[in-house]
Scaffold this motif. Structure first.
Motif, PDB file in Angstrom:
ATOM      1  N   THR A 156       0.838  -1.201   0.000  1.00  0.00           N
ATOM      2  CA  THR A 156       0.000   0.000   0.000  1.00  0.00           C
ATOM      3  C   THR A 156       0.870   1.247   0.000  1.00  0.00           C
ATOM      4  N   LEU A 157       0.633   2.111  -0.970  1.00  0.00           N
ATOM      5  CA  LEU A 157       1.346   3.384  -1.056  1.00  0.00           C
ATOM      6  C   LEU A 157       0.318   4.497  -1.197  1.00  0.00           C
ATOM      7  N   ASP A 158       0.296   5.396  -0.228  1.00  0.00           N
ATOM      8  CA  ASP A 158      -0.678   6.489  -0.192  1.00  0.00           C
ATOM      9  C   ASP A 158       0.069   7.817  -0.258  1.00  0.00           C
ATOM     10  N   LEU A 159      -0.045   8.491  -1.392  1.00  0.00           N
ATOM     11  CA  LEU A 159       0.592   9.792  -1.597  1.00  0.00           C
ATOM     12  C   LEU A 159      -0.466  10.862  -1.887  1.00  0.00           C
ATOM     13  N   LYS A 176       6.614  -3.487  -7.759  1.00  0.00           N
ATOM     14  CA  LYS A 176       5.742  -4.472  -8.392  1.00  0.00           C
ATOM     15  C   LYS A 176       4.728  -5.123  -7.459  1.00  0.00           C
ATOM     16  N   SER A 177       4.934  -5.029  -6.154  1.00  0.00           N
ATOM     17  CA  SER A 177       4.032  -5.711  -5.219  1.00  0.00           C
ATOM     18  C   SER A 177       2.830  -4.859  -4.817  1.00  0.00           C
ATOM     19  N   LEU A 178       2.719  -3.647  -5.342  1.00  0.00           N
ATOM     20  CA  LEU A 178       1.636  -2.752  -4.922  1.00  0.00           C
ATOM     21  C   LEU A 178       0.254  -3.341  -5.213  1.00  0.00           C
ATOM     22  N   ARG A 179      -0.599  -3.252  -4.195  1.00  0.00           N
ATOM     23  CA  ARG A 179      -1.999  -3.653  -4.329  1.00  0.00           C
ATOM     24  C   ARG A 179      -2.935  -2.451  -4.215  1.00  0.00           C
ATOM     25  N   ALA A 180      -2.454  -1.394  -3.577  1.00  0.00           N
ATOM     26  CA  ALA A 180      -3.261  -0.184  -3.418  1.00  0.00           C
ATOM     27  C   ALA A 180      -2.361   1.031  -3.604  1.00  0.00           C
ATOM     28  N   PHE A 199       1.363  -2.648 -12.501  1.00  0.00           N
ATOM     29  CA  PHE A 199       1.214  -3.401 -11.253  1.00  0.00           C
ATOM     30  C   PHE A 199       0.149  -4.484 -11.423  1.00  0.00           C
ATOM     31  N   GLU A 200       0.580  -5.700 -11.663  1.00  0.00           N
ATOM     32  CA  GLU A 200      -0.368  -6.780 -11.960  1.00  0.00           C
ATOM     33  C   GLU A 200      -1.213  -7.188 -10.760  1.00  0.00           C
ATOM     34  N   HIS A 201      -0.787  -6.810  -9.546  1.00  0.00           N
ATOM     35  CA  HIS A 201      -1.555  -7.170  -8.353  1.00  0.00           C
ATOM     36  C   HIS A 201      -2.430  -6.018  -7.848  1.00  0.00           C
ATOM     37  N   LEU A 202      -2.447  -4.910  -8.567  1.00  0.00           N
ATOM     38  CA  LEU A 202      -3.162  -3.723  -8.104  1.00  0.00           C
ATOM     39  C   LEU A 202      -4.663  -3.988  -7.997  1.00  0.00           C
ATOM     40  N   GLU A 203      -5.233  -3.586  -6.848  1.00  0.00           N
ATOM     41  CA  GLU A 203      -6.662  -3.770  -6.601  1.00  0.00           C
ATOM     42  C   GLU A 203      -7.382  -2.445  -6.367  1.00  0.00           C
ATOM     43  N   PHE A 204      -6.640  -1.415  -5.928  1.00  0.00           N
ATOM     44  CA  PHE A 204      -7.239  -0.098  -5.677  1.00  0.00           C
ATOM     45  C   PHE A 204      -6.346   0.977  -6.277  1.00  0.00           C
ATOM     46  N   LEU A 205      -6.966   1.919  -6.981  1.00  0.00           N
ATOM     47  CA  LEU A 205      -6.229   3.035  -7.563  1.00  0.00           C
ATOM     48  C   LEU A 205      -7.023   4.317  -7.368  1.00  0.00           C
ATOM     49  N   MET A 220      -9.933   0.281 -17.645  1.00  0.00           N
ATOM     50  CA  MET A 220      -9.370  -0.225 -16.395  1.00  0.00           C
ATOM     51  C   MET A 220      -9.696  -1.710 -16.224  1.00  0.00           C
ATOM     52  N   PRO A 221      -8.727  -2.512 -15.805  1.00  0.00           N
ATOM     53  CA  PRO A 221      -9.007  -3.932 -15.541  1.00  0.00           C
ATOM     54  C   PRO A 221     -10.090  -4.083 -14.479  1.00  0.00           C
ATOM     55  N   ARG A 222     -10.865  -5.123 -14.570  1.00  0.00           N
ATOM     56  CA  ARG A 222     -11.963  -5.340 -13.627  1.00  0.00           C
ATOM     57  C   ARG A 222     -11.463  -5.530 -12.199  1.00  0.00           C
ATOM     58  N   ARG A 223     -10.233  -6.001 -12.053  1.00  0.00           N
ATOM     59  CA  ARG A 223      -9.693  -6.243 -10.717  1.00  0.00           C
ATOM     60  C   ARG A 223      -9.403  -4.950  -9.964  1.00  0.00           C
ATOM     61  N   VAL A 224      -9.324  -3.819 -10.681  1.00  0.00           N
ATOM     62  CA  VAL A 224      -8.931  -2.547 -10.068  1.00  0.00           C
ATOM     63  C   VAL A 224     -10.159  -1.709  -9.726  1.00  0.00           C
ATOM     64  N   LYS A 225     -10.266  -1.337  -8.457  1.00  0.00           N
ATOM     65  CA  LYS A 225     -11.302  -0.396  -8.033  1.00  0.00           C
ATOM     66  C   LYS A 225     -10.753   1.012  -8.218  1.00  0.00           C
ATOM     67  N   LEU A 226     -11.342   1.766  -9.125  1.00  0.00           N
ATOM     68  CA  LEU A 226     -10.877   3.116  -9.428  1.00  0.00           C
ATOM     69  C   LEU A 226     -11.718   4.140  -8.677  1.00  0.00           C
TER      70      LEU A 226
END
Length: 234
Positions: A156-159, A176-180, A199-205, A220-226
């Motif tokens: 998780t990286l929050d900027l 590469k490990s970012l999920r959020a 980021f292939e594991h990204l779930e939140f952007l 946007m890929p379906r796995r990503v909540k935008l």
């Protein structure tokens, strides 16, 4: 050596929880760990109806078990490599805190039970970095990119609310490990739509207003909540 899931061993450092989750008993090899993980992952994967939380737990056990095997194979060599990586990770931790941010660490309990607190913390993993406001800038992003090899567990990286631009965003590609990733309220622009490809594991952007158009949203890929908007206030 694979076996049926053993009974809990309490705080036995020779048999950490990660091996229990994988259904293994020591002594184990890297190949044992890999094969057990692959077998369980096929059944536990969310795409096959598995519980996402359990799959994440299995992935964590796999990573911890690999560390455990390496540790057992050569304690001194493993420890030396970890100390170097830990020092680089701590550079990021110190910088984040000095910028008024927050961090979260995931502790390697099994190593503490083997080495004690003095050395056990060298395998702790930095999993969350949260730096908001003006000090979340391109310079900080450059540091994160430069130390990416020691941030392989950063999820998780929050900027949000920072002054990050597309130039700074490019520096984050190796995490590469970012999920959020929360970039709401920043100055990122045309590169924003490319982030899920990095980021292939990204779930939140989280993105600022105007950073991505309607076409980009549909792409946007379906796995990503935008989530698009200003930086959150809390």
């Amino acid at each position: 050596m694979a076996s049926p899931p053993p009974s809990p061993r309490g705080h036995d450092p020779s048999h950490p929880e990660c091996l229990t989750i994988l259904g293994l008993l020591p002594p184990v090899t890297a190949e044992d760990v890999k094969q057990s993980y692959l077998a369980k992952a096929m059944a536990a994967h969310p795409d096959r109806g598995g519980d996402p939380a359990e799959f994440v737990r299995l992935q964590k056990a796999y990573e911890d078990a690999k560390e455990f095997v390496q540790f057992k194979a050569g304690k001194l060599e493993w420890l030396a490599a970890k100390i170097e990586s830990y020092a680089q990770q701590q550079e990021v931790v110190t910088e984040a805190i000095e910028r008024g941010g927050e961090i979260e660490m995931e502790e390697a309990d099994w190593l503490r039970k083997s080495f004690g607190e003095d050395f056990g913390h060298v395998a702790d993993k930095l999993v969350t970095v949260r730096v908001r406001g003006p000090r979340a800038d391109d310079v900080f992003a450059i540091l994160l990119g430069f130390r990416a090899d020691s941030l392989k567990d950063l999820a998780t990286l929050d900027l949000a609310g920072g002054t990050l631009t597309d130039e700074g965003l490019l520096q984050l590609k190796e995490l590469k490990s970012l999920r959020a990733l929360d970039l709401r309220g920043t100055a990122v622009g045309k590169l924003a739509a490319d982030v899920p490809k990095w980021f292939e594991h990204l779930e939140f952007l989280g993105l600022p207003k105007g950073a991505v158009g309607m076409l980009g949203r549909f792409g946007m890929p379906r796995r990503v909540k935008l989530v698009v908007g200003d930086a959150p206030t809390a």
